[in-house]
Design a protein around this motif. Structure first.
Motif, PDB file in Angstrom:
ATOM      1  N   PRO A 201       0.268  -7.211  11.113  1.00  0.00           N
ATOM      2  CA  PRO A 201      -0.361  -5.903  11.290  1.00  0.00           C
ATOM      3  C   PRO A 201      -0.641  -5.267   9.930  1.00  0.00           C
ATOM      4  CG  PRO A 201       1.502  -6.155  12.782  1.00  0.00           C
ATOM      5  CD  PRO A 201       1.539  -7.327  11.848  1.00  0.00           C
ATOM      6  N   PRO A 202      -1.635  -4.418   9.830  1.00  0.00           N
ATOM      7  CA  PRO A 202      -2.066  -3.881   8.541  1.00  0.00           C
ATOM      8  C   PRO A 202      -0.947  -3.261   7.707  1.00  0.00           C
ATOM      9  CG  PRO A 202      -3.686  -3.355  10.206  1.00  0.00           C
ATOM     10  CD  PRO A 202      -2.538  -3.990  10.923  1.00  0.00           C
ATOM     11  N   LYS A 203      -0.046  -2.486   8.313  1.00  0.00           N
ATOM     12  CA  LYS A 203       1.020  -1.869   7.531  1.00  0.00           C
ATOM     13  C   LYS A 203       1.942  -2.911   6.918  1.00  0.00           C
ATOM     14  CE  LYS A 203       1.270   2.704   9.670  1.00  0.00           C
ATOM     15  NZ  LYS A 203       2.139   3.676  10.375  1.00  0.00           N
ATOM     16  N   ALA A 204       2.183  -4.000   7.648  1.00  0.00           N
ATOM     17  CA  ALA A 204       3.018  -5.078   7.108  1.00  0.00           C
ATOM     18  C   ALA A 204       2.305  -5.807   5.984  1.00  0.00           C
ATOM     19  CB  ALA A 204       3.396  -6.046   8.227  1.00  0.00           C
ATOM     20  N   GLU A 205       1.004  -6.022   6.141  1.00  0.00           N
ATOM     21  CA  GLU A 205       0.241  -6.688   5.082  1.00  0.00           C
ATOM     22  C   GLU A 205       0.243  -5.842   3.804  1.00  0.00           C
ATOM     23  OE1 GLU A 205      -0.654  -9.648   5.234  1.00  0.00           O
ATOM     24  OE2 GLU A 205      -1.689 -10.214   7.077  1.00  0.00           O
ATOM     25  N   LEU A 206       0.195  -4.523   3.962  1.00  0.00           N
ATOM     26  CA  LEU A 206       0.171  -3.633   2.815  1.00  0.00           C
ATOM     27  C   LEU A 206       1.405  -3.828   1.930  1.00  0.00           C
ATOM     28  CD1 LEU A 206      -1.175  -1.283   1.286  1.00  0.00           C
ATOM     29  CD2 LEU A 206       0.084   0.283   2.795  1.00  0.00           C
ATOM     30  N   GLN A 207       2.554  -4.112   2.541  1.00  0.00           N
ATOM     31  CA  GLN A 207       3.769  -4.321   1.765  1.00  0.00           C
ATOM     32  C   GLN A 207       3.676  -5.555   0.860  1.00  0.00           C
ATOM     33  OE1 GLN A 207       6.767  -4.178   5.070  1.00  0.00           O
ATOM     34  NE2 GLN A 207       7.687  -2.622   3.751  1.00  0.00           N
ATOM     35  N   TRP A 208       2.802  -6.478   1.212  1.00  0.00           N
ATOM     36  CA  TRP A 208       2.644  -7.710   0.431  1.00  0.00           C
ATOM     37  C   TRP A 208       1.469  -7.625  -0.542  1.00  0.00           C
ATOM     38  CZ3 TRP A 208       6.344 -11.038  -0.003  1.00  0.00           C
ATOM     39  CH2 TRP A 208       7.248 -11.238   1.040  1.00  0.00           C
ATOM     40  N   TRP A 209       1.126  -6.427  -0.979  1.00  0.00           N
ATOM     41  CA  TRP A 209      -0.041  -6.243  -1.834  1.00  0.00           C
ATOM     42  C   TRP A 209      -0.015  -7.148  -3.060  1.00  0.00           C
ATOM     43  CZ3 TRP A 209       0.620  -4.668  -6.889  1.00  0.00           C
ATOM     44  CH2 TRP A 209       1.892  -4.163  -7.212  1.00  0.00           C
ATOM     45  N   TYR A 210       1.154  -7.330  -3.668  1.00  0.00           N
ATOM     46  CA  TYR A 210       1.214  -8.128  -4.900  1.00  0.00           C
ATOM     47  C   TYR A 210       0.991  -9.611  -4.630  1.00  0.00           C
ATOM     48  CZ  TYR A 210       6.059  -8.685  -3.286  1.00  0.00           C
ATOM     49  OH  TYR A 210       7.173  -8.924  -2.531  1.00  0.00           O
ATOM     50  N   GLN A 211       1.308 -10.061  -3.406  1.00  0.00           N
ATOM     51  CA  GLN A 211       1.040 -11.457  -3.064  1.00  0.00           C
ATOM     52  C   GLN A 211      -0.457 -11.728  -3.083  1.00  0.00           C
ATOM     53  OE1 GLN A 211       3.264 -14.175  -0.021  1.00  0.00           O
ATOM     54  NE2 GLN A 211       1.828 -12.954   1.148  1.00  0.00           N
ATOM     55  N   PHE A 212      -1.234 -10.793  -2.573  1.00  0.00           N
ATOM     56  CA  PHE A 212      -2.684 -10.957  -2.572  1.00  0.00           C
ATOM     57  C   PHE A 212      -3.261 -10.769  -3.971  1.00  0.00           C
ATOM     58  CE2 PHE A 212      -1.550  -9.500   1.733  1.00  0.00           C
ATOM     59  CZ  PHE A 212      -1.905 -10.644   2.421  1.00  0.00           C
ATOM     60  N   TYR A 213      -2.688  -9.873  -4.745  1.00  0.00           N
ATOM     61  CA  TYR A 213      -3.103  -9.681  -6.138  1.00  0.00           C
ATOM     62  C   TYR A 213      -2.893 -10.973  -6.922  1.00  0.00           C
ATOM     63  CZ  TYR A 213      -3.074  -7.502 -10.837  1.00  0.00           C
ATOM     64  OH  TYR A 213      -3.313  -7.168 -12.144  1.00  0.00           O
ATOM     65  N   PHE A 214      -1.740 -11.607  -6.719  1.00  0.00           N
ATOM     66  CA  PHE A 214      -1.440 -12.851  -7.430  1.00  0.00           C
ATOM     67  C   PHE A 214      -2.335 -14.003  -6.998  1.00  0.00           C
ATOM     68  CE2 PHE A 214       3.284 -11.681  -8.346  1.00  0.00           C
ATOM     69  CZ  PHE A 214       2.870 -10.821  -9.348  1.00  0.00           C
ATOM     70  N   ALA A 215      -2.988 -13.873  -5.866  1.00  0.00           N
ATOM     71  CA  ALA A 215      -3.885 -14.934  -5.399  1.00  0.00           C
ATOM     72  C   ALA A 215      -5.154 -15.006  -6.230  1.00  0.00           C
ATOM     73  CB  ALA A 215      -4.234 -14.720  -3.927  1.00  0.00           C
ATOM     74  N   GLY A 304      20.318  -3.261   2.930  1.00  0.00           N
ATOM     75  CA  GLY A 304      20.454  -1.891   2.475  1.00  0.00           C
ATOM     76  C   GLY A 304      19.619  -0.966   3.319  1.00  0.00           C
ATOM     77  N   ASP A 305      20.066   0.275   3.458  1.00  0.00           N
ATOM     78  CA  ASP A 305      19.343   1.222   4.304  1.00  0.00           C
ATOM     79  C   ASP A 305      18.094   1.772   3.637  1.00  0.00           C
ATOM     80  OD1 ASP A 305      20.689   2.745   2.396  1.00  0.00           O
ATOM     81  OD2 ASP A 305      21.158   4.376   3.779  1.00  0.00           O
ATOM     82  N   ALA A 306      17.880   1.449   2.344  1.00  0.00           N
ATOM     83  CA  ALA A 306      16.690   1.936   1.642  1.00  0.00           C
ATOM     84  C   ALA A 306      15.947   0.791   0.966  1.00  0.00           C
ATOM     85  CB  ALA A 306      17.086   2.998   0.616  1.00  0.00           C
ATOM     86  N   ASN A 307      15.906  -0.361   1.619  1.00  0.00           N
ATOM     87  CA  ASN A 307      15.194  -1.515   1.083  1.00  0.00           C
ATOM     88  C   ASN A 307      13.693  -1.297   1.258  1.00  0.00           C
ATOM     89  OD1 ASN A 307      14.216  -3.974   0.258  1.00  0.00           O
ATOM     90  ND2 ASN A 307      15.391  -5.196   1.733  1.00  0.00           N
ATOM     91  N   GLY A 308      12.990  -1.119   0.143  1.00  0.00           N
ATOM     92  CA  GLY A 308      11.556  -0.878   0.206  1.00  0.00           C
ATOM     93  C   GLY A 308      10.709  -2.119   0.142  1.00  0.00           C
ATOM     94  N   ALA A 309      11.343  -3.291  -0.005  1.00  0.00           N
ATOM     95  CA  ALA A 309      10.603  -4.558  -0.036  1.00  0.00           C
ATOM     96  C   ALA A 309      10.414  -5.082   1.387  1.00  0.00           C
ATOM     97  CB  ALA A 309      11.355  -5.587  -0.873  1.00  0.00           C
ATOM     98  N   PRO A 310       9.402  -5.935   1.602  1.00  0.00           N
ATOM     99  CA  PRO A 310       9.248  -6.520   2.933  1.00  0.00           C
ATOM    100  C   PRO A 310      10.506  -7.277   3.333  1.00  0.00           C
ATOM    101  CG  PRO A 310       7.325  -6.974   1.561  1.00  0.00           C
ATOM    102  CD  PRO A 310       8.365  -6.399   0.655  1.00  0.00           C
ATOM    103  N   HIS A 311      10.991  -7.017   4.554  1.00  0.00           N
ATOM    104  CA  HIS A 311      12.194  -7.703   5.019  1.00  0.00           C
ATOM    105  C   HIS A 311      12.242  -7.648   6.536  1.00  0.00           C
ATOM    106  CE1 HIS A 311      13.384  -3.450   4.745  1.00  0.00           C
ATOM    107  NE2 HIS A 311      14.225  -3.708   5.725  1.00  0.00           N
TER     108      HIS A 311
END
Length: 356
Positions: A201-215, A304-311
């Motif tokens: 879903p779009p919100k989940a893809e947004l969290q992986w922005w750097y993966q697409f940048y690295f592509a 962690g309760d404040a993990n901002g990375a995709p998980h």
């Protein structure tokens, strides 16, 4: 059992070039042999050497070096030599200092603590210029097994977060005879190119922005040019409530100056999306991982309760652990770099899973 190797601080320069000992460790069997045969020639009797000029990081004794598979590995060691081995694996874009406060706690509890710099980090170096700067998951797992082999550690508790958690999960799944237990931040992180090909879903893809940048080549050049700025941004996003200071960041960011860091990092994320080839020697291992093998060794997962990375959510992976298992969610604003943000809780999980 292999000959016990006693690491020593010695002065010869680390080996370089193509000369890798071809002796294989015949005692590795079952699923562990799959990784070993696919990836590396074991190293015969060896002595750990001091890593070049990194010195003694806070929280550790002098760094050591040992030839292990594809790598000349720089690592920190703490605790009694005859203690229960625990292998602590760091993530991206962090380094061994994630465990600077965890190590003395575990050492005091009688563990032999081993913390290697991953390929592309710190003073770890490839032994041959011809070796691909490969960041795929099977390569990192092979590195971990080669490191244990080089130190003649037959079994160890494996623990990590981010890339390190994925590697620890792979060892526990495919080489359970080498693992006394597992501590994994964010749970079951084994992946596959097939699974990664499925859109989110779009919100989940947004969290992986750097993966697409690295592509993109722009992304590769950007990461190479602004490595420290990029890493700091990831730290801030992944741990939004962690108030680390400049000195803490600089201490770890120095590890990203490794000459192979950018190449390994970019390959890792491109491989995940199927945009970069892996090595054929890891194909059999990746087929095993693509089937998402369960993990039967005693395990504690942490979040962690404040993990901002995709998980993933803990409920999504609980069924993947079929042996003694517990999950702990840490409160108080703990983010992605959990061992450094909550060292006592992480160390306690290691002690507790070791007692299962």
């Amino acid at each position: 059992m292999p000959e016990l190797i006693t690491p020593e601080l010695i002065t010869p320069e680390p080996k370089t070039g193509d000369g890798i000992d071809a002796t294989r460790r015949a005692w590795m069997t079952g699923a562990g042999a799959l990784l070993a045969a696919a990836s590396f020639a074991g190293t015969g009797p060896a002595r750990a050497q001091p890593a070049a000029p990194a010195g003694a990081p806070p929280g550790f004794g002098p760094l050591k070096r040992i030839e292990a598979g594809d790598l000349s590995v720089a690592f920190a060691e703490a605790g009694p030599r005859d203690g229960k081995p625990v292998l602590l694996l760091h993530g991206w874009p962090y380094d061994i200092h994630s465990y600077a406060e965890v190590a003395p706690i575990l050492a005091a509890s009688g563990h032999r603590v081993l913390i290697p710099y991953l390929r592309g980090y710190g003073e770890t170096r490839f032994r041959s210029q011809a070796t691909p700067r490969n960041g795929q998951q099977a390569a990192l797992a092979a590195d971990a097994l080669a490191f244990l082999d080089a130190l003649a550690v037959e079994r160890a508790l494996v623990a990590g977060y981010d890339w390190g958690a994925r590697t620890a999960c792979i060892l526990a799944a495919l080489s359970p005879e080498r693992c006394t237990g597992l501590v994994s931040v964010s749970g079951y992180l084994i992946g596959s190119q097939q699974a990664n090909a499925m859109p989110l879903p779009p919100k989940a893809e947004l969290q992986w922005w750097y993966q697409f940048y690295f592509a993109t080549e722009r992304g590769r050049e950007g990461y190479a040019r602004y490595t420290r700025d990029f890493a700091r941004l990831i730290w801030e996003i992944a741990s939004p409530r962690w108030r680390f200071d400049d000195a803490t960041f600089a201490r770890s960011a120095a590890a990203l100056e490794n000459p192979d860091h950018v190449a390994v990092s970019i390959h890792n994320y491109r491989w995940r999306l199927g945009l970069a080839e892996g090595e054929a020697r890891f194909d059999a291992t990746e087929r095993k991982l693509a089937a998402f093998p369960t993990i039967a060794v005693p395990t504690i997962t942490l979040e962690g309760d404040a993990n901002g990375a995709p998980h993933p959510q803990p409920s999504a992976y609980a069924k993947m652990f079929t042996g003694p298992y517990a999950h702990r969610t840490l409160t108080g604003g703990i983010g992605h770099n959990l061992p450094q943000e909550a060292p006592r809780a992480f160390a306690q999980a290691v002690v507790d899973v070791d007692a299962l």
